[in-house]
Design an enzyme around this catalytic site. Sequence first.
Site, PDB file in Angstrom:
ATOM      1  N   HIS A  40      -1.687   1.546  -4.319  1.00 55.46           N
ATOM      2  CA  HIS A  40      -1.961   2.602  -4.121  1.00 55.46           C
ATOM      3  C   HIS A  40      -1.019   3.972  -4.637  1.00 55.46           C
ATOM      4  CE1 HIS A  40      -4.183   1.715  -0.003  1.00 55.46           C
ATOM      5  NE2 HIS A  40      -4.797   1.433  -1.123  1.00 55.46           N
ATOM      6  N   ASN A  72       2.784  -6.981  13.182  1.00 55.75           N
ATOM      7  CA  ASN A  72       2.354  -5.421  13.223  1.00 55.75           C
ATOM      8  C   ASN A  72       2.833  -5.151  14.752  1.00 55.75           C
ATOM      9  OD1 ASN A  72       1.322  -3.389  11.848  1.00 55.75           O
ATOM     10  ND2 ASN A  72      -0.302  -3.254  13.263  1.00 55.75           N
ATOM     11  N   GLN A  90       0.668  -1.127  -0.091  1.00 54.63           N
ATOM     12  CA  GLN A  90       0.132  -0.095  -0.143  1.00 54.63           C
ATOM     13  C   GLN A  90       0.925   1.355  -0.142  1.00 54.63           C
ATOM     14  OE1 GLN A  90      -3.490  -0.476   2.974  1.00 54.63           O
ATOM     15  NE2 GLN A  90      -2.027  -2.021   3.667  1.00 54.63           N
TER      16      GLN A  90
END
Length: 236
Positions: free
Chosen positions: A109, A202, A91
């Site tokens: 993106h 994450n 992204q």
Amino acid sequence: MTDIRNIVVLTGAGISAESGLATFRGPDGLWEGHRVEDVATPEAFARDPVLVHRFYDARRANLKTVAPNQAHAALARLDAAWPGDLLIVTQNVDDLHERAGATRVLHMHGELRSAWCRGCDARSRWEADLGHHPLCPRCGTGGGLRPDIVWFGEMPYEMDRIDRALMDADLFVSIGTSGNVYPAAGFVQTARYVGARTLEMNLEPSLGSTHFHESRIGNAGALVPAWVDEILAPTP
Ligand code: BJW
């Protein structure tokens, strides 16, 4: 890991954080000084192109000051060594995956180092500022170039290719993304639907964390190299 052949990796802003690039939604997020609706929609660009160009010109220039980190390097190592299908869907609009050496990368993106001409539809590699209305290198039109970035309400790039890779995936891995933005936030559900194993790495559990088989919490710069070692290790 003999049962895994096809891998889709999704990356987000968190993978570039240790390179010094701000994430979007953290306390020091990119949009803290800019409301998202001021810079990341086509309507905002039509309303105030000067502000939007300034924002993206600054980020494009800042790319020259940063370098890939251990997580980008580890994915490049995976890319070079993995014998099956691999697609790194990012992204991110930076070019740190490529600068680390990865080749199987798709920028859903868009890219900071690309300009899109609204006159002739050409996409050109772009290193300089866009705010001074340069001419399109393809058609020569002035004032038609905009950042080649997917804004809210616009269709991300190459969704068909991403969907095909997800449908064939044996393993889906999500790295450094908060799970706020669709369609990327829904990839884990598609991967689960086709029976793929799913793993997230994450700093904190993402919004879609419960959809993953496994969550590893920590810095991408430590977690990703360890995971790549694991998956490339010869099976006993
Ligand atoms: C670390 C770390 C470390 C930190 N190690 N981790 C209602 C419901 C559902 C959808 C919609 C809805 N209303 C509108 C929509 C659609 C909309 C959307 O999703 N809106 C939501 C806000 C609700 N989406 C769109 O409009 C998209 N287009 C679209 O949907 O078209 C129609 C379509 C239909 C069907 C199929 C396909 C398409 C377009 C979205 C465009 C997004 N563009 C942006 C801006 C790009 C330009 C720019 O860079 O300025 O892309 S938004 C911004 O968010 C950017 C990012 O790519 C994206 C995702 O952010 P990311 O990467 O997750 O960053 P953060 O900051 O949120 O998270 C970072 C994470 O890293 C955090 O969790 C940290 O903890 C972690 N972290 N340090 C590991 N060291």
